[in-house]
Design an enzyme around this catalytic site. Structure first.
Site, PDB file in Angstrom:
ATOM      1  N   ARG A   1       0.809  -1.239   0.000  1.00  0.00           N
ATOM      2  CA  ARG A   1       0.000   0.000   0.000  1.00  0.00           C
ATOM      3  C   ARG A   1       0.834   1.277   0.000  1.00  0.00           C
ATOM      4  O   ARG A   1       0.355   2.346   0.357  1.00  0.00           O
ATOM      5  CB  ARG A   1      -0.970   0.016   1.180  1.00  0.00           C
TER       6      ARG A   1
ATOM      7  N   LYS B   1       2.671  11.371 -11.085  1.00  0.00           N
ATOM      8  CA  LYS B   1       1.787  10.518 -11.886  1.00  0.00           C
ATOM      9  C   LYS B   1       2.540   9.233 -12.211  1.00  0.00           C
ATOM     10  O   LYS B   1       3.660   9.287 -12.729  1.00  0.00           O
ATOM     11  CB  LYS B   1       1.398  11.212 -13.196  1.00  0.00           C
TER      12      LYS B   1
ATOM     13  N   GLU C   1       8.685  17.840 -24.891  1.00  0.00           N
ATOM     14  CA  GLU C   1       8.060  18.213 -23.613  1.00  0.00           C
ATOM     15  C   GLU C   1       8.613  19.537 -23.090  1.00  0.00           C
ATOM     16  O   GLU C   1       7.928  20.265 -22.376  1.00  0.00           O
ATOM     17  CB  GLU C   1       8.231  17.100 -22.572  1.00  0.00           C
TER      18      GLU C   1
ATOM     19  N   LYS D   1       6.517  22.965 -14.085  1.00  0.00           N
ATOM     20  CA  LYS D   1       5.753  21.768 -13.693  1.00  0.00           C
ATOM     21  C   LYS D   1       5.483  21.786 -12.182  1.00  0.00           C
ATOM     22  O   LYS D   1       4.383  21.443 -11.736  1.00  0.00           O
ATOM     23  CB  LYS D   1       6.478  20.485 -14.108  1.00  0.00           C
TER      24      LYS D   1
ATOM     25  N   GLU E   1      -5.061  16.906 -10.672  1.00  0.00           N
ATOM     26  CA  GLU E   1      -5.654  17.289 -11.956  1.00  0.00           C
ATOM     27  C   GLU E   1      -7.165  17.518 -11.850  1.00  0.00           C
ATOM     28  O   GLU E   1      -7.951  16.971 -12.630  1.00  0.00           O
ATOM     29  CB  GLU E   1      -5.335  16.257 -13.044  1.00  0.00           C
TER      30      GLU E   1
ATOM     31  N   ARG F   1      -3.932  21.261 -13.926  1.00  0.00           N
ATOM     32  CA  ARG F   1      -2.859  20.328 -14.320  1.00  0.00           C
ATOM     33  C   ARG F   1      -3.079  19.752 -15.720  1.00  0.00           C
ATOM     34  O   ARG F   1      -2.116  19.336 -16.379  1.00  0.00           O
ATOM     35  CB  ARG F   1      -2.713  19.204 -13.287  1.00  0.00           C
TER      36      ARG F   1
ATOM     37  N   ASN G   1      -1.023  18.391 -20.447  1.00  0.00           N
ATOM     38  CA  ASN G   1      -1.339  17.393 -21.476  1.00  0.00           C
ATOM     39  C   ASN G   1      -1.516  18.013 -22.857  1.00  0.00           C
ATOM     40  O   ASN G   1      -2.131  17.393 -23.734  1.00  0.00           O
ATOM     41  CB  ASN G   1      -2.596  16.611 -21.088  1.00  0.00           C
TER      42      ASN G   1
ATOM     43  N   HIS H   1      -1.239  15.894 -25.946  1.00  0.00           N
ATOM     44  CA  HIS H   1      -1.274  14.496 -25.530  1.00  0.00           C
ATOM     45  C   HIS H   1      -2.529  13.754 -25.976  1.00  0.00           C
ATOM     46  O   HIS H   1      -2.509  12.535 -26.096  1.00  0.00           O
ATOM     47  CB  HIS H   1      -1.137  14.389 -24.002  1.00  0.00           C
TER      48      HIS H   1
ATOM     49  N   HIS I   1      -1.536  10.576 -27.591  1.00  0.00           N
ATOM     50  CA  HIS I   1      -1.858   9.249 -27.045  1.00  0.00           C
ATOM     51  C   HIS I   1      -2.585   8.396 -28.082  1.00  0.00           C
ATOM     52  O   HIS I   1      -2.403   7.176 -28.137  1.00  0.00           O
ATOM     53  CB  HIS I   1      -2.699   9.381 -25.773  1.00  0.00           C
TER      54      HIS I   1
ATOM     55  N   HIS J   1       7.115   8.472 -27.314  1.00  0.00           N
ATOM     56  CA  HIS J   1       6.098   9.311 -26.671  1.00  0.00           C
ATOM     57  C   HIS J   1       6.296  10.783 -27.044  1.00  0.00           C
ATOM     58  O   HIS J   1       5.342  11.479 -27.423  1.00  0.00           O
ATOM     59  CB  HIS J   1       6.164   9.122 -25.149  1.00  0.00           C
TER      60      HIS J   1
HETATM   61  P1  NAD Z   1      11.941   5.648 -22.112  1.00  0.00           P
HETATM   62  O1  NAD Z   1      11.824   5.529 -20.667  1.00  0.00           O
HETATM   63  O2  NAD Z   1      11.477   4.530 -22.960  1.00  0.00           O
HETATM   64  O3  NAD Z   1      13.466   5.953 -22.461  1.00  0.00           O
HETATM   65  C1  NAD Z   1      13.841   6.124 -23.802  1.00  0.00           C
HETATM   66  C2  NAD Z   1      14.997   5.204 -24.201  1.00  0.00           C
HETATM   67  O4  NAD Z   1      16.209   5.768 -23.751  1.00  0.00           O
HETATM   68  C3  NAD Z   1      14.940   3.807 -23.623  1.00  0.00           C
HETATM   69  O5  NAD Z   1      15.362   2.875 -24.586  1.00  0.00           O
HETATM   70  C4  NAD Z   1      15.933   3.866 -22.471  1.00  0.00           C
HETATM   71  O6  NAD Z   1      16.486   2.609 -22.163  1.00  0.00           O
HETATM   72  C5  NAD Z   1      16.966   4.791 -23.035  1.00  0.00           C
HETATM   73  N1  NAD Z   1      17.729   5.554 -22.056  1.00  0.00           N
HETATM   74  C6  NAD Z   1      17.295   6.127 -20.924  1.00  0.00           C
HETATM   75  N2  NAD Z   1      18.256   6.863 -20.390  1.00  0.00           N
HETATM   76  C7  NAD Z   1      19.340   6.749 -21.174  1.00  0.00           C
HETATM   77  C8  NAD Z   1      20.638   7.300 -21.144  1.00  0.00           C
HETATM   78  N3  NAD Z   1      20.998   8.185 -20.208  1.00  0.00           N
HETATM   79  N4  NAD Z   1      21.508   6.931 -22.113  1.00  0.00           N
HETATM   80  C9  NAD Z   1      21.121   6.093 -23.103  1.00  0.00           C
HETATM   81  N5  NAD Z   1      19.906   5.561 -23.207  1.00  0.00           N
HETATM   82  C10 NAD Z   1      19.020   5.907 -22.247  1.00  0.00           C
HETATM   83  O7  NAD Z   1      11.192   6.954 -22.668  1.00  0.00           O
HETATM   84  P2  NAD Z   1      11.023   8.433 -22.087  1.00  0.00           P
HETATM   85  O8  NAD Z   1      10.875   9.278 -23.270  1.00  0.00           O
HETATM   86  O9  NAD Z   1      12.056   8.756 -21.078  1.00  0.00           O
HETATM   87  O10 NAD Z   1       9.637   8.364 -21.288  1.00  0.00           O
HETATM   88  C11 NAD Z   1       8.432   8.138 -21.966  1.00  0.00           C
HETATM   89  C12 NAD Z   1       7.404   7.663 -20.964  1.00  0.00           C
HETATM   90  O11 NAD Z   1       7.186   8.660 -19.994  1.00  0.00           O
HETATM   91  C13 NAD Z   1       6.060   7.342 -21.575  1.00  0.00           C
HETATM   92  O12 NAD Z   1       5.603   6.105 -21.121  1.00  0.00           O
HETATM   93  C14 NAD Z   1       5.164   8.452 -21.060  1.00  0.00           C
HETATM   94  O13 NAD Z   1       3.834   8.053 -20.929  1.00  0.00           O
HETATM   95  C15 NAD Z   1       5.789   8.754 -19.746  1.00  0.00           C
HETATM   96  N6  NAD Z   1       5.494  10.088 -19.234  1.00  0.00           N
HETATM   97  C16 NAD Z   1       5.012  10.192 -17.979  1.00  0.00           C
HETATM   98  C17 NAD Z   1       4.760  11.443 -17.429  1.00  0.00           C
HETATM   99  C18 NAD Z   1       4.311  11.560 -16.003  1.00  0.00           C
HETATM  100  O14 NAD Z   1       3.932  12.655 -15.591  1.00  0.00           O
HETATM  101  N7  NAD Z   1       4.358  10.503 -15.223  1.00  0.00           N
HETATM  102  C19 NAD Z   1       4.989  12.587 -18.193  1.00  0.00           C
HETATM  103  C20 NAD Z   1       5.482  12.453 -19.480  1.00  0.00           C
HETATM  104  C21 NAD Z   1       5.742  11.195 -19.994  1.00  0.00           C
HETATM  105  N1  GLY Z   2       2.699  14.992 -17.875  1.00  0.00           N
HETATM  106  C1  GLY Z   2       1.395  15.347 -17.437  1.00  0.00           C
HETATM  107  C2  GLY Z   2       1.301  15.560 -15.973  1.00  0.00           C
HETATM  108  O1  GLY Z   2       2.232  15.318 -15.233  1.00  0.00           O
HETATM  109  O2  GLY Z   2       0.273  15.953 -15.500  1.00  0.00           O
END
Ligand code: NAD
Ligand code: GLY
Length: 374
Positions: free
Chosen positions: A133, A155, A197, A239, A249, A253, A257, A260, A264, A277
């Site tokens: 939890r 998130k 972003e 942010k 949100e 917030r 998006n 997005h 998405h 993404h």
């Molecule tokens: P990712 O986590 O897939 O990383 C991209 C690639 O880079 C991967 O292959 C990873 O192994 C590689 N990598 C990571 N760090 C590295 C480094 N320093 N050197 C070499 N390779 C490296 O993708 P991302 O773009 O970081 O994240 C996308 C995800 O984030 C999506 O799932 C999206 O939905 C999510 N997201 C979440 C929020 C939130 O608020 N929680 C906001 C925006 C995006």
């Molecule tokens: N990336 C969208 C949020 O954090 O709300």
């Protein structure tokens, strides 16, 4: 790529941005070399065990440095590796984390460390939100996208085949450590995806930041240390302010998006991992800006300015073929911002100001068709 820029591995002073929500207060530390800086790892919750969650790619590059940094603070530190890629942001990967935690007898004080991009960060956060939890976790983002967005704000989620980030929880990290030096190993395509972003924050919240990004895009693409530090800091400040005002949100917030809803749909419609993404968000922002024009909110010049910037960043501006506008609309109705089947879009009212609005299907369909061509 010899631009005379200061390499991102050059040690920079640590900057701190604080996130304050009704129930939480934590720091985002930003600087090059933080993995090796003992000060960045002091004062975290104490526990018998810490578990690093990563993937094989990031673990090979930066895992040893993180283990060395946190080992002095915990009795045992272990690592669990998840398969790399958006297509693995699912239950199966999450189970690996729970299996590891239970097999090692981890208790509810155990601290998780998310070492990687947004995929690892979102899944580690969700595991931390739900294991016994809720246990504390630290974000150690290693992509630009994760440093400017996903590691901040709590998130957490996994994908469902029918919709992106559909299963998740709000769970704030206890700290975010953005070591800019980790960006030196990031592939160019991932750096560009992260810039999507960064660009996002200009239209939604800070017109002057949009000007700054336009002026410094070449330095950012060249991984200039000072430019990246400024981009990460300003993005995190914006942010943090938005999350501080509206953690769950309820309203504001949603502006984070921007792009997005279309983005998405692209990710789910093409299959997770086909477009990154950030690439999907980039194209989605161009589409959302055009929708804002179609709704009479902002000038066509502004939408063209954003399109040109996204294109200069090497990001896609032409919408992919998802099988016609009806399919786009079907995918977008699954969006979390939809209410009673009505899709709501983040639109730009003026450079630096965004709002959430419904739009007639016919207008959206026209924007989709127009965006398939240019
Ligand atoms: P990712 O986590 O897939 O990383 C991209 C690639 O880079 C991967 O292959 C990873 O192994 C590689 N990598 C990571 N760090 C590295 C480094 N320093 N050197 C070499 N390779 C490296 O993708 P991302 O773009 O970081 O994240 C996308 C995800 O984030 C999506 O799932 C999206 O939905 C999510 N997201 C979440 C929020 C939130 O608020 N929680 C906001 C925006 C995006
Ligand atoms: N990336 C969208 C949020 O954090 O709300």
């Amino acid at each position: 790529m010899n631009t005379g820029a200061l390499p991102v591995t050059a040690r920079t002073a640590t900057q701190t941005v604080t996130v304050t929500t009704p129930g939480h207060r934590y720091d985002i530390l930003i600087g090059a070399g933080l993995l090796a800086d003992a000060a960045a790892w002091m004062g975290l919750p104490r526990a018998a065990q810490a578990v690093v969650v990563s993937n094989p790619t990031v673990q090979a590059l930066h895992g040893a440095a993180l283990l060395a940094a946190i080992a002095p603070h915990y009795g045992e530190v272990s690592t669990v590796l998840l398969p790399d890629g958006e297509q693995h942001k699912d239950w199966t990967s999450l189970e690996r984390v729970f299996d590891h935690l239970l097999a090692r007898g981890c208790d509810r004080r155990t601290v998780l460390f998310a070492l990687g991009g947004g995929v690892v960060g979102d899944m580690t956060g969700f595991a931390a939100a739900t294991y016994m939890r809720g246990v504390p976790f630290v974000q150690v983002p290693t992509t630009l996208l994760a440093q400017v967005d996903s590691s901040v704000g709590g998130k957490t989620a996994i994908n469902h085949p029918r919709g992106k980030n559909m299963i998740g929880a709000f769970h704030q990290p206890v700290r975010v450590v953005c070591d800019l030096a980790t960006l030196a190993t990031l592939p160019d395509r991932e750096l560009r995806a992260g810039l999507a972003e960064v660009i996002k924050y200009g239209p939604i919240a800070d017109a002057a930041f949009l000007d700054w990004i336009e002026a410094h895009l070449d330095a950012l693409l060249a991984r200039d240390a000072a430019a990246l530090a400024q981009a990460v800091r300003r993005s995190c400040e914006i942010k943090a302010a938005v999350v501080g005002a509206d953690e769950r949100e309820a309203g504001l917030r949603a502006i984070l998006n921007f792009g997005h809803t279309f983005g998405h749909a692209i990710e789910a419609g093409l299959g997770y991992g086909q477009w990154l993404h950030g690439e999907a968000v980039a194209c989605g922002m161009v589409m959302a800006a055009r929708l804002s024009v179609a709704l009479g909110l902002v000038s066509a010049d502004f939408a063209e300015r954003l399109r040109a910037l996204v294109q200069r960043a090497g990001l896609p501006v032409v919408a992919p073929d998802l099988g016609g506008a009806a399919r786009w609309l079907e995918l977008m109705r699954i969006d979390k911002k939809a209410e009673g089947g009505e899709i709501r879009f983040v639109v730009i009212e003026a450079p630096g100001r965004a709002a959430l609005r419904p739009a007639p299907d016919a207008l959206v369909a026209r924007v989709i068709e127009d965006s398939r061509r240019a």
